[in-house]
Design a protein around this motif. Sequence first.
Motif, PDB file in Angstrom:
ATOM      1  N   ARG A  22       0.852  -1.186   0.000  1.00  0.00           N
ATOM      2  CA  ARG A  22       0.000   0.000   0.000  1.00  0.00           C
ATOM      3  C   ARG A  22       0.887   1.235   0.000  1.00  0.00           C
ATOM      4  N   VAL A  23       0.493   2.203  -0.805  1.00  0.00           N
ATOM      5  CA  VAL A  23       1.209   3.469  -0.828  1.00  0.00           C
ATOM      6  C   VAL A  23       0.205   4.544  -0.421  1.00  0.00           C
ATOM      7  N   VAL A  51       6.620   8.670   1.509  1.00  0.00           N
ATOM      8  CA  VAL A  51       7.664   8.045   0.717  1.00  0.00           C
ATOM      9  C   VAL A  51       7.827   6.618   1.225  1.00  0.00           C
ATOM     10  N   LEU A  52       7.511   5.678   0.350  1.00  0.00           N
ATOM     11  CA  LEU A  52       7.646   4.270   0.720  1.00  0.00           C
ATOM     12  C   LEU A  52       8.974   3.754   0.174  1.00  0.00           C
ATOM     13  N   GLY A  53       9.780   3.190   1.031  1.00  0.00           N
ATOM     14  CA  GLY A  53      11.035   2.583   0.588  1.00  0.00           C
ATOM     15  C   GLY A  53      10.843   1.090   0.418  1.00  0.00           C
ATOM     16  N   ILE A  54      11.474   0.536  -0.617  1.00  0.00           N
ATOM     17  CA  ILE A  54      11.480  -0.923  -0.769  1.00  0.00           C
ATOM     18  C   ILE A  54      12.944  -1.334  -0.816  1.00  0.00           C
ATOM     19  N   VAL A  55      13.323  -2.203   0.130  1.00  0.00           N
ATOM     20  CA  VAL A  55      14.731  -2.562   0.219  1.00  0.00           C
ATOM     21  C   VAL A  55      14.885  -4.079   0.085  1.00  0.00           C
ATOM     22  N   GLY A  56      16.019  -4.475  -0.414  1.00  0.00           N
ATOM     23  CA  GLY A  56      16.274  -5.909  -0.578  1.00  0.00           C
ATOM     24  C   GLY A  56      17.462  -6.075  -1.508  1.00  0.00           C
ATOM     25  N   GLU A  57      18.025  -7.282  -1.494  1.00  0.00           N
ATOM     26  CA  GLU A  57      19.179  -7.507  -2.353  1.00  0.00           C
ATOM     27  C   GLU A  57      18.715  -7.719  -3.800  1.00  0.00           C
ATOM     28  N   LEU A  65       5.349   9.044  -7.789  1.00  0.00           N
ATOM     29  CA  LEU A  65       6.654   9.055  -8.455  1.00  0.00           C
ATOM     30  C   LEU A  65       7.413   7.802  -8.039  1.00  0.00           C
ATOM     31  N   LEU A  66       7.780   6.986  -9.011  1.00  0.00           N
ATOM     32  CA  LEU A  66       8.473   5.730  -8.735  1.00  0.00           C
ATOM     33  C   LEU A  66       9.960   5.910  -9.005  1.00  0.00           C
ATOM     34  N   LEU A  67      10.782   5.492  -8.075  1.00  0.00           N
ATOM     35  CA  LEU A  67      12.231   5.689  -8.205  1.00  0.00           C
ATOM     36  C   LEU A  67      12.918   4.337  -8.075  1.00  0.00           C
ATOM     37  N   ASP A  68      13.541   3.888  -9.151  1.00  0.00           N
ATOM     38  CA  ASP A  68      14.183   2.575  -9.140  1.00  0.00           C
ATOM     39  C   ASP A  68      15.696   2.756  -9.044  1.00  0.00           C
ATOM     40  N   MET A  81       5.913   9.153  -3.167  1.00  0.00           N
ATOM     41  CA  MET A  81       7.022   8.481  -3.848  1.00  0.00           C
ATOM     42  C   MET A  81       7.165   7.042  -3.374  1.00  0.00           C
ATOM     43  N   VAL A  82       7.648   6.216  -4.286  1.00  0.00           N
ATOM     44  CA  VAL A  82       8.082   4.865  -3.913  1.00  0.00           C
ATOM     45  C   VAL A  82       9.521   4.757  -4.375  1.00  0.00           C
ATOM     46  N   ILE A  83      10.418   4.454  -3.461  1.00  0.00           N
ATOM     47  CA  ILE A  83      11.824   4.362  -3.848  1.00  0.00           C
ATOM     48  C   ILE A  83      12.368   2.967  -3.563  1.00  0.00           C
ATOM     49  N   VAL A  84      12.954   2.377  -4.592  1.00  0.00           N
ATOM     50  CA  VAL A  84      13.546   1.051  -4.475  1.00  0.00           C
ATOM     51  C   VAL A  84      15.056   1.231  -4.375  1.00  0.00           C
TER      52      VAL A  84
END
Lengths: 303, 361, 267
Positions: free
Chosen positions: C40-41, C46-52, C184-187, C216-219
């Motif tokens: 959910r955003v 600003v939602l961060g998505i973290v992972g390898e 705004l999506l940030l990859d 924003m969603v930032i990966v």
Amino acid sequence: MSLKKLTKDWRAMSYGFLDASAKRELRRKMIKAVAVPGCQMPYASREVPIARGWGTGGLQATLTLLNPRHVVKVIDQGDDDSVNAASIRQFLARVSGAETTLDTLEATLIQSRHRVPEEILREDQILVLQVPNPEPLRPVQPSMAIARQMHADADYGRLWLKLYEEIVRSGRIMQGAEYPALVNGRYVITPSPIPRWDVRKLHMARHLTLLPAGREKRIHAVPPFTRVEPLVFDDVPYKVEDHARVTCSRSGLKGFFMNEIPLDGGGTRYEISDSHLGAKALERAAGEAVRIGETWYKNGEMQ
Amino acid sequence: MAYVAARGGEKAIQQAERLYREQMGRIDRDRVAGIEAALPSLIDRVMGEASLYAPELAALALAQSGGDLYETLLLLRAWRTTQPRLGIAEPVLPDQTFTHRRISAAFKDIPGGQILGPTLDYSHRILATEVLEQGGMSPEPVTPADKPAPSRQPSLASWQKQQGLLAEVTREEVDKHDIPDVTREPLLFPAKRAHTLQSLARADTGGVLALGYAAMRGYGQAHPTVNELRLSQAELRVTHPKGTVFSAGRVKTSQAEMVSKLDADGKLPLGFCATFGWNEVKVIAGATLDLNSSTATSDSPMGEEFFLYHTEAVESSGFCIHFKLPHYVTFQSALDALRGARAEREKTPDASQAVREEEDA
Amino acid sequence: MITAQMFDAPRLVTQQPLMELSGVSKRYGSVEALRDVSARVYPGEVLGIVGESGSGKSTLLRMMNLEETPDIGDCSLNLPETKGNLFALSRYAARMLRAKKIGIVYQNPHLGLLMHNSSSGNVAERLLIAGERRFYVLREKARDALNASEFPLSRMDAPPIELSGGMQQRVQIAKAIALEPAVLLLDEPTTGLDVSVQALVLDTLKRLQRDRGITMVIVSHDLGVIRTMADRVMVMRRGKVVEEGLVDQVFQDPQHAYTQQLVHAKL
């Protein structure tokens, strides 16, 4: 049953050169093209006895439409007497028995390479424009498969961007002939490389225009009374070639699309591109009774 | 001079053609028969590219065009396309053809054996000037083999399939009347398999070689090996209106299978090309393109759309020579845009500057 | 140095989500890229998505951009003009929605930009897709967006191929915000940039977020970036969300073993 019963008597050539199955294919695809204005319809383009790229699509369409009652005119770069026009006109007469003419007003079927005649075409006339490249998206997308999807999605952003870039780089849109136009508010076409001068003649015209590309195996059409709008920005006007005030050095005609002829020692003179209109003007000046039709442009301006 | 519609153009083209034909002189049956007898490889190549198996007509077209290959092809294609399709022959399988030559580079020996057959591969390419000096050269007689090779040879691919080396291709059952025919339908992409193989069969040998060679040199992903190259004569079996199947004659065919290294699923990817006549360069290069196309990106020259469009002999040669036609209307239009831009620049030296000034205004 | 404390505290997440993905799964051949992922955003966050790499975070972002559809799962956007599952939209409708409402900045500028067109043209293209047909309005809007991205306007007509990596990312940002997107999506927007440039680009993004309240969603695989930028964070591993929460909470007191490992490896 014998082979003789199953087949017709052998003849060296069908009427109008093309065999019945080729003509049927062309008829079907022409109808589709008319039904969806501006949409490129793939068709089984046949080899004809002139080289690909020399008007084979136009020739196939003309041969399919042709019957002995037609009066046919062939133009190459505006000129009826240019060698390729002469060759195609001869071929059409030879295989169909149709009458040929140089006069736009007399013609019922006009095959043209890259010009629309200056005299207004009527409802009972068909214009077949030879198309080397039917794909307006080619400069931004060389793959036909992808371009087809882009048309389906009306995905013309890249094409608009190209126009934007030209203004930024050169101060104006640099597209010469082959100016892309939106047909019936839906499909963008390349109106064959007719000059910008001629694109406006297609808009809400009374005649049917067929645009077959033999080598690329696509046909599209502008049916009568259909909107044809060159892609332009609302605040940067469409510019036709700057020929409105140029006078033909041979016929004295003014305000039509011209050929520029370089002269020895610098300088230029102009000759009207629609060669037969020039010829008629000369005949009239010599006192002959010649009929000149109403023209799209009057005093160099389109109404 | 009055500006009348003198038909100068018609006269000019007539005389230009006469000038060309003059150099070839009289064409008659003897000349056509001579070409057919003396130049079998050329006849084969022309028949393949014309997709018309008619040696006599191919020889006639060569005579008529003075040996201009693209003109020859156009003559034959334009004639072919007006001919009715009277019937459809039975499918031909490789192991049923009368095989003259069949080799594999993948194995030292193969079931059925390597059959060298007729080839110039191992000849010394020394120009036989003695023909001009001494007046002739007759072929040496061929000594028959002690044990004649069987006229029918199994296909290597079927052995490989038994071994599980080749991906099992599911055969689509199509009524023979429904087989797509690229000479009667537009070619669209992704192309139907039949259209791809038909287009390759009639493609320009030189064009297929150029792009196939690019693939071999490394622009393709797959390193090719000749799995099987076969020159044969195939029986043309057709159905009589009364229902009996009969042989209407034999046609010379060539076919090549090219394999690459094992793919991810442990199978050998295989490319295929076949054509009328004996034309080894074309089928090897064509099968190499076929082998590479599945892994090619859509904008790559190794992609199907690229190589099928650009090896179409009649289209490419026609378009190339069309640039000789007058283009002064389009040129005039471009010139007008150029002058317009120059006038703008004279007003303000930097085009984007001009745009910016207008924005500020 | 920028720290999370310099900015507003995370907003309370009591509102309706702006964008919601639910039950999303996706396979590529034998690889399971996403397994029953929901996200959910919320508006303005600003939602961060973290992972390898390979955790599925970029795939998830591409789905939010509607350029990829899952095998199963839904996506909704809480806007007056959208309803229902957006994954079911036609290619045309998805493109129009993307042009008007979703902005994206890719790690690789080649994915997001036409490298040989002008920078202003790259921004203008998006406006053209959305139907703008006035040349001088295009210029003005492109200039505004480039300006807001702190791109030097003297270079606005230079092609990205002639620009530095940081400048290319600014063109991408300008393109993404030109139409005031809903999200705004940030990859990985700063991966591969010099550390100093990275800080400047993040600074610009943070300022845009603060001034315009853009969701924003930032990966990123970089915890530092997530800590700097995000209010909330989702931790992904092997196609699954393993932990989710406010950034400070998750980073100070990670619950899942994998998150603990991640946080401790970084600190």
